[in-house]
Design an enzyme around this catalytic site. Structure first.
Site, PDB file in Angstrom:
ATOM      1  N   ARG A  25       0.832  -1.209   0.000  1.00 24.33           N
ATOM      2  CA  ARG A  25       0.000   0.000   0.000  1.00 24.33           C
ATOM      3  C   ARG A  25       0.861   1.252   0.000  1.00 24.33           C
ATOM      4  O   ARG A  25       0.331   2.367  -0.070  1.00 24.33           O
ATOM      5  CB  ARG A  25      -0.914   0.018   1.239  1.00 24.33           C
ATOM      6  CG  ARG A  25      -2.301  -0.494   1.003  1.00 24.33           C
ATOM      7  CD  ARG A  25      -2.316  -1.955   0.740  1.00 24.33           C
ATOM      8  NE  ARG A  25      -3.573  -2.391   0.154  1.00 24.33           N
ATOM      9  CZ  ARG A  25      -3.861  -3.659  -0.049  1.00 24.33           C
ATOM     10  NH1 ARG A  25      -3.007  -4.589   0.247  1.00 24.33           N
ATOM     11  NH2 ARG A  25      -5.017  -3.985  -0.587  1.00 24.33           N
ATOM     12  N   SER A  26       2.173   1.088   0.122  1.00 21.90           N
ATOM     13  CA  SER A  26       3.038   2.257   0.261  1.00 21.90           C
ATOM     14  C   SER A  26       2.954   3.224  -0.921  1.00 21.90           C
ATOM     15  O   SER A  26       2.922   4.440  -0.704  1.00 21.90           O
ATOM     16  CB  SER A  26       4.488   1.819   0.503  1.00 21.90           C
ATOM     17  OG  SER A  26       4.574   1.212   1.764  1.00 21.90           O
ATOM     18  N   THR A  71       9.974  -4.128   2.036  1.00 20.66           N
ATOM     19  CA  THR A  71       8.915  -5.004   2.524  1.00 20.66           C
ATOM     20  C   THR A  71       9.274  -6.468   2.272  1.00 20.66           C
ATOM     21  O   THR A  71      10.412  -6.779   1.873  1.00 20.66           O
ATOM     22  CB  THR A  71       7.538  -4.588   1.940  1.00 20.66           C
ATOM     23  OG1 THR A  71       6.525  -5.343   2.603  1.00 20.66           O
ATOM     24  CG2 THR A  71       7.442  -4.810   0.437  1.00 20.66           C
ATOM     25  N   LYS A  75      13.142  -7.512   4.636  1.00 15.52           N
ATOM     26  CA  LYS A  75      13.391  -6.638   5.796  1.00 15.52           C
ATOM     27  C   LYS A  75      14.611  -7.054   6.627  1.00 15.52           C
ATOM     28  O   LYS A  75      15.339  -6.215   7.121  1.00 15.52           O
ATOM     29  CB  LYS A  75      12.157  -6.582   6.695  1.00 15.52           C
ATOM     30  CG  LYS A  75      11.020  -5.726   6.141  1.00 15.52           C
ATOM     31  CD  LYS A  75       9.920  -5.629   7.179  1.00 15.52           C
ATOM     32  CE  LYS A  75       8.777  -4.759   6.714  1.00 15.52           C
ATOM     33  NZ  LYS A  75       7.813  -4.486   7.795  1.00 15.52           N
ATOM     34  N   ASN A  96      12.890  -1.333   7.617  1.00 20.39           N
ATOM     35  CA  ASN A  96      11.793  -1.085   6.672  1.00 20.39           C
ATOM     36  C   ASN A  96      11.975   0.224   5.911  1.00 20.39           C
ATOM     37  O   ASN A  96      11.196   0.532   5.023  1.00 20.39           O
ATOM     38  CB  ASN A  96      10.421  -1.136   7.366  1.00 20.39           C
ATOM     39  CG  ASN A  96      10.116   0.117   8.151  1.00 20.39           C
ATOM     40  OD1 ASN A  96      11.020   0.881   8.499  1.00 20.39           O
ATOM     41  ND2 ASN A  96       8.854   0.349   8.439  1.00 20.39           N
ATOM     42  N   ASP A 112       8.407   0.770  12.115  1.00 22.23           N
ATOM     43  CA  ASP A 112       7.210   0.024  12.534  1.00 22.23           C
ATOM     44  C   ASP A 112       6.916   0.214  14.026  1.00 22.23           C
ATOM     45  O   ASP A 112       5.754   0.279  14.433  1.00 22.23           O
ATOM     46  CB  ASP A 112       7.379  -1.479  12.239  1.00 22.23           C
ATOM     47  CG  ASP A 112       7.235  -1.790  10.756  1.00 22.23           C
ATOM     48  OD1 ASP A 112       6.567  -1.020  10.042  1.00 22.23           O
ATOM     49  OD2 ASP A 112       7.799  -2.808  10.311  1.00 22.23           O
ATOM     50  N   GLY A 138       2.270 -13.834  19.005  1.00 19.49           N
ATOM     51  CA  GLY A 138       3.092 -13.931  17.799  1.00 19.49           C
ATOM     52  C   GLY A 138       4.543 -13.624  18.110  1.00 19.49           C
ATOM     53  O   GLY A 138       4.850 -13.002  19.140  1.00 19.49           O
ATOM     54  N   GLY A 140       6.943 -13.144  15.136  1.00 24.87           N
ATOM     55  CA  GLY A 140       7.589 -12.832  13.854  1.00 24.87           C
ATOM     56  C   GLY A 140       8.156 -11.419  13.878  1.00 24.87           C
ATOM     57  O   GLY A 140       8.312 -10.800  14.944  1.00 24.87           O
ATOM     58  N   GLY A 141       8.450 -10.901  12.704  1.00 30.44           N
ATOM     59  CA  GLY A 141       9.054  -9.570  12.597  1.00 30.44           C
ATOM     60  C   GLY A 141       8.166  -8.484  13.168  1.00 30.44           C
ATOM     61  O   GLY A 141       8.647  -7.561  13.833  1.00 30.44           O
ATOM     62  N   ILE A 227      -2.778  -6.038  14.430  1.00 32.03           N
ATOM     63  CA  ILE A 227      -1.975  -5.352  13.407  1.00 32.03           C
ATOM     64  C   ILE A 227      -2.376  -5.786  11.997  1.00 32.03           C
ATOM     65  O   ILE A 227      -1.922  -5.210  11.019  1.00 32.03           O
ATOM     66  CB  ILE A 227      -0.462  -5.484  13.649  1.00 32.03           C
ATOM     67  CG1 ILE A 227       0.005  -6.901  13.413  1.00 32.03           C
ATOM     68  CG2 ILE A 227      -0.053  -5.015  15.026  1.00 32.03           C
ATOM     69  CD1 ILE A 227       1.432  -6.886  12.924  1.00 32.03           C
TER      70      ILE A 227
END
Ligand code: ATR
Length: 284
Positions: A25-26, A71, A75, A96, A112, A138, A140-141, A227
């Site tokens: 979406r950036s 992305t 990353k 990022n 982030d 979670g 993850g990153g 998120i």
């Protein structure tokens, strides 16, 4: 000044490097701000295959880019390709945002963590991470960025639960005094006394099953943050809303993480407005 340098100053170039990059979406987000602030510049989707990542990073300077966002799946790898990493990016273990400095060297940032806290404060302006236990699901990153944000904001107790226990234990090494890895099977009772619940797993995303958790033990005053931003209202947020909790969707984090990046690329600190939110929502 060489012609290339003057072009760089007059027309600012940035973009997002990913593989694939079509889902990002950036470009919509930064494009909205470029138009809103009347900036002479462009923000491009840059599809880069993993074996070409190092070449692409080196090419930023040659092409006169102000920088780029990074992305999936790059990353982590970009952290090893920049000349220096900001301490927050180093602790998260991922970059990022890459900024090309005036001397042509590359600095890696991770916005982030900033984006997560800014989005939380949009909804809860007086939020204090140190006010009580926080549950993060979670490892993850995205979980790493959320945990670093909460620690830097003064969190004293983060209960970290992940389906694969080893990953939670590894993430807890960031700050063993403040992070308590708890077995995934205890996720319902871990909510007891919590001030905030954050989902960073993929569960609840379009195409994935809902997160399997019962909110009964969560105190009434707790906020619930997901998120995931597609859908905006995940089954977790719908359940939390029904119970009267403050809910925070994932779009706020996506919008806010772009603010410091845009400021670094184009020299203007942009606002996250309702109009921007609607424009990006329309792309979901
Ligand atoms: P990111 O870096 O974007 O956070 P990731 O590393 O793929 O993405 O992490 C996805 C998270 O969702 C992980 O914490 C993952 O748990 P595992 O570490 O056990 O893989 C979690 N996850 C994925 N499927 C899940 C499921 N069915 N139930 C619970 N958690 C799940």
């Amino acid at each position: 000044m060489s012609p290339a340098q003057s072009f760089k100053l007059a027309f600012k170039l940035a973009g997002v490097i990913g593989w694939p990059v079509t889902q990002s979406r950036s470009p919509a987000l930064h494009g909205h701000w470029l138009r809103q602030y009347g900036i002479a510049g462009a923000y491009l989707p840059l599809p880069v295959e993993p074996p070409r990542l190092a070449d692409a990073m080196r090419g930023l300077r040659a092409l006169g880019f102000a920088g780029c966002n990074v992305t999936i799946p790059h990353k982590r790898a970009v952290l090893t390709l920049v000349d220096r990493a900001d301490p927050v990016a180093a602790r998260i273990g991922a970059v990022n945002t890459v900024v090309v400095q005036d001397d042509g060297t590359l600095t890696g940032f991770n916005t982030d963590a900033y984006g997560f806290l800014a989005s939380l404060r949009d909804v809860r302006p007086h939020w204090r991470s140190g006010a009580g236990p926080i549950v993060v699901l979670g490892a993850g990153g995205a979980a790493r960025a959320v945990v670093v944000a909460l620690l830097d904001d003064g969190a004293q107790e983060i209960r970290l639960l992940n389906r694969t226990a080893e990953r939670a234990q590894e993430l807890a090494l960031i700050a063993p005094t403040y992070i308590d890895p708890i077995d995934w099977s205890r996720r319902n009772e871990a909510l007891d006394g919590a001030t905030l619940l954050v989902n960073t797993t993929s569960q609840g995303m379009v195409g994935y099953p809902p997160l399997d958790i019962a909110l009964d033990a969560l105190p009434a005053g707790a906020a619930v943050c997901d998120i995931v931003y597609n859908p905006l209202e995940t089954p977790l947020l719908a359940a939390a809303r029904r119970r009267g909790h403050t809910v925070i969707d994932g779009l706020g984090m996506l919008l806010h993480q772009a603010v410091p990046a845009f400021a670094a690329f184009y020299g203007v600190r942009p606002q996250v407005s309702n109009e921007l939110r609607r424009a990006v929502e329309a792309t979901l």
